[in-house]
Write an enzyme that holds these catalytic residues in place. Sequence first.
Site, PDB file in Angstrom:
ATOM      1  N   SER A 195     -27.311 -17.015 -20.005  1.00  0.00           N
ATOM      2  CA  SER A 195     -26.220 -17.894 -19.347  1.00  0.00           C
ATOM      3  C   SER A 195     -24.706 -18.340 -20.596  1.00  0.00           C
ATOM      4  O   SER A 195     -25.515 -19.312 -21.443  1.00  0.00           O
ATOM      5  CB  SER A 195     -26.940 -19.328 -18.434  1.00  0.00           C
ATOM      6  OG  SER A 195     -25.777 -19.980 -17.855  1.00  0.00           O
ATOM      7  N   GLU A 342     -18.937 -15.851 -11.103  1.00  0.00           N
ATOM      8  CA  GLU A 342     -20.025 -16.912  -9.403  1.00  0.00           C
ATOM      9  C   GLU A 342     -18.695 -16.936  -8.427  1.00  0.00           C
ATOM     10  O   GLU A 342     -19.579 -16.602  -7.257  1.00  0.00           O
ATOM     11  CB  GLU A 342     -19.410 -18.003  -9.810  1.00  0.00           C
ATOM     12  CG  GLU A 342     -18.648 -19.237 -10.067  1.00  0.00           C
ATOM     13  CD  GLU A 342     -18.209 -19.970 -10.263  1.00  0.00           C
ATOM     14  OE1 GLU A 342     -19.054 -20.899 -11.112  1.00  0.00           O
ATOM     15  OE2 GLU A 342     -17.452 -20.699 -10.619  1.00  0.00           O
ATOM     16  N   HIS A 369     -29.172 -16.791 -11.198  1.00  0.00           N
ATOM     17  CA  HIS A 369     -28.544 -18.364 -11.007  1.00  0.00           C
ATOM     18  C   HIS A 369     -29.316 -18.725  -9.887  1.00  0.00           C
ATOM     19  O   HIS A 369     -30.689 -18.479  -9.800  1.00  0.00           O
ATOM     20  CB  HIS A 369     -27.156 -17.753  -9.991  1.00  0.00           C
ATOM     21  CG  HIS A 369     -26.370 -17.428 -10.905  1.00  0.00           C
ATOM     22  ND1 HIS A 369     -24.494 -16.897 -10.824  1.00  0.00           N
ATOM     23  CD2 HIS A 369     -26.374 -17.254 -11.793  1.00  0.00           C
ATOM     24  CE1 HIS A 369     -23.649 -16.246 -11.354  1.00  0.00           C
ATOM     25  NE2 HIS A 369     -24.621 -17.083 -12.848  1.00  0.00           N
ATOM     26  N   ARG A 373     -29.411 -13.554  -7.125  1.00  0.00           N
ATOM     27  CA  ARG A 373     -28.495 -13.531  -6.518  1.00  0.00           C
ATOM     28  C   ARG A 373     -27.921 -11.693  -5.871  1.00  0.00           C
ATOM     29  O   ARG A 373     -27.452 -11.458  -5.199  1.00  0.00           O
ATOM     30  CB  ARG A 373     -27.112 -13.695  -7.056  1.00  0.00           C
ATOM     31  CG  ARG A 373     -26.927 -15.532  -6.694  1.00  0.00           C
ATOM     32  CD  ARG A 373     -25.375 -15.458  -7.410  1.00  0.00           C
ATOM     33  NE  ARG A 373     -25.280 -17.587  -6.125  1.00  0.00           N
ATOM     34  CZ  ARG A 373     -24.579 -17.851  -7.404  1.00  0.00           C
ATOM     35  NH1 ARG A 373     -23.640 -17.505  -8.257  1.00  0.00           N
ATOM     36  NH2 ARG A 373     -24.348 -19.289  -6.243  1.00  0.00           N
TER      37      ARG A 373
HETATM   38  O1  S3P Z   1     -20.539 -23.215 -17.250  1.00  0.00           O
HETATM   39  C1  S3P Z   1     -19.991 -23.611 -15.860  1.00  0.00           C
HETATM   40  O2  S3P Z   1     -19.599 -24.674 -14.632  1.00  0.00           O
HETATM   41  C2  S3P Z   1     -20.637 -22.308 -14.456  1.00  0.00           C
HETATM   42  C3  S3P Z   1     -21.030 -21.080 -15.703  1.00  0.00           C
HETATM   43  C4  S3P Z   1     -20.955 -19.990 -15.278  1.00  0.00           C
HETATM   44  O3  S3P Z   1     -22.837 -19.880 -15.341  1.00  0.00           O
HETATM   45  P1  S3P Z   1     -23.119 -19.109 -15.951  1.00  0.00           P
HETATM   46  O4  S3P Z   1     -22.720 -17.793 -17.206  1.00  0.00           O
HETATM   47  O5  S3P Z   1     -24.608 -18.784 -15.813  1.00  0.00           O
HETATM   48  O6  S3P Z   1     -22.804 -17.936 -14.962  1.00  0.00           O
HETATM   49  C5  S3P Z   1     -21.168 -20.566 -13.527  1.00  0.00           C
HETATM   50  O7  S3P Z   1     -21.723 -18.941 -12.567  1.00  0.00           O
HETATM   51  C6  S3P Z   1     -21.463 -21.341 -12.611  1.00  0.00           C
HETATM   52  O8  S3P Z   1     -21.334 -21.302 -11.540  1.00  0.00           O
HETATM   53  C7  S3P Z   1     -20.451 -22.574 -13.363  1.00  0.00           C
HETATM   54  C1  PEP Z   2     -23.880 -19.956 -10.321  1.00  0.00           C
HETATM   55  C2  PEP Z   2     -23.772 -21.378 -10.213  1.00  0.00           C
HETATM   56  O1  PEP Z   2     -23.860 -22.646 -10.468  1.00  0.00           O
HETATM   57  P1  PEP Z   2     -24.770 -23.695 -11.219  1.00  0.00           P
HETATM   58  O2  PEP Z   2     -23.709 -23.729 -11.444  1.00  0.00           O
HETATM   59  O3  PEP Z   2     -25.437 -23.897 -10.301  1.00  0.00           O
HETATM   60  O4  PEP Z   2     -25.189 -22.082 -12.241  1.00  0.00           O
HETATM   61  C3  PEP Z   2     -22.314 -21.215  -9.294  1.00  0.00           C
HETATM   62  O5  PEP Z   2     -22.025 -22.163  -8.444  1.00  0.00           O
HETATM   63  O6  PEP Z   2     -22.087 -19.654  -8.585  1.00  0.00           O
END
Ligand code: S3P
Ligand code: PEP
Length: 466
Positions: A195, A342, A369, A373
């Site tokens: 992540s 996302e 996630h 997914r």
């Molecule tokens: O930093 C953020 O606001 C996010 C980073 C992403 O996470 P990942 O890197 O775990 O995918 C994304 O998928 C998530 O919805 C929001």
């Molecule tokens: C991955 C997601 O959420 P989160 O911020 O909980 O990681 C998302 O909103 O698609």
Amino acid sequence: MQVFKYSGPEFNPFGDDELVVDDTPGPWPAPLAPGPLSARLSLPGSKSLTNRELVLSAIADGPSTLRAPLHSRDTALMIEALRAIGTVIEELPGDNAYGADLRITPAELAGGTSIDCGLAGTVMRFLPPVAALALGPVAFDGDAAARKRPMRATIDSLRALGVDVNDDGRGRLPFSLYGTGSVRGGEIAIDASASSQFVSGLLLVGARFENGLTLRHTGDGLPSLEHIEMTIATLARRGVTVQSPEPGVWVVPPGPISGADIAIEPDLSNAGPFLGAALVAGGSVTVTGWPKETTQVGARMATILADMGAVVRFDETGGGLGDLTVTGSGAIQGIHLDNASELAPTVTALAALADGETVLTGIAHLRGHETDRLAALSAEINAIGGDVTETEDGLVIHPKPMHGGLWHSYEDHRMATAGALIGLAVPGILVDDIGTTAKTLPQFVELWMGPTLGLSKPSVDPLGLL
Ligand SMILES: O=C(O)C1=C[C@@H](OP(=O)(O)O)[C@@H](O)[C@H](O)C1
Ligand SMILES: C=C(OP(=O)(O)O)C(=O)O
């Protein structure tokens, strides 16, 4: 949970039946598109921007104001968490359609509390480094589904920074940390391949560490680079310059973080299903207040939808904003797309209704996630007759006629909206928990039925355009 359903016969949303709201939990009959769309709507604020700005406001040198922030489950959890460790957050009077502006006044951070992360990745990955600056213990936990999400990089990085963390060794929630009021900081290496939020969480707070932060990513590919760019941009607006001397290395010098007055952009990832609706149903959908320049990954939807066959137009309206209009013919082309981030659930739903193959790559981390997914999308689409295959790092989708059935949301807002999108074209889709959209867009049903499909009178019409 509020559940929305028709008072008339199921799957007949085009008659004179009224939209009623009742409180009986039950599946939501996704409405079929009544014909080509002609919709114009504005959307609430970005989750990613709101939660970054809340964190930065809490550790800034002076008060901040957030204008048009998102009010949803994920932001409510962030607000409660910051209040629990001492931050003062007040709602300002005003008549915003989507909830109050916020005034955030930083205060001395204190532990002796517990934080509910719900299922919010931004809360579980951004808050622990903030809580490490507090004096006293802070315990972290969340929903049952949150206990499956990867947390090892957060836990290990805090230890490497000199913070005392107590966990069960699984690299998951729950865990607790013992803040001493300051964090040594310095140089650390983490594996952030699960992540990007591990990186963002540390960068947001790095300027507050005694020695600042030098962060090196050591694992395989780094997902969601756009979200790290967003973090760096939000820091820059508050006077913190993050250097990246080489890919996968970031340096945050110790120093002040300014208070700021920030207008939050609409959530462009949440715009995806609405804009995609024009591709499925034909006709046009316009999202107003679209930023001309943005760090949001959702802006990529404009290009993705064009590649899938839409005509996409941006009309500037002033102040760096414009109207983004997507026009579709009802025909959808398959695409090859790397790193859909996302946006993947929305793209997958569209791909299931396309004329040709779609291949999504570079999204193995979507398994961590809100739910896995890749597994959830293939299970649900295949259960209604579609053809989706999981690969090591993505999905291959072959269009196939689908039929009605129960669509499971897996507590995932983007699974629920993917079901709604497919339901525009496939009669009889029942989304088991449409209420899960409250994670980032509590107004989803109203906006879907109202401005988008014209099936009910919208109660949200912030620009007075509808
Ligand atoms: O930093 C953020 O606001 C996010 C980073 C992403 O996470 P990942 O890197 O775990 O995918 C994304 O998928 C998530 O919805 C929001
Ligand atoms: C991955 C997601 O959420 P989160 O911020 O909980 O990681 C998302 O909103 O698609």
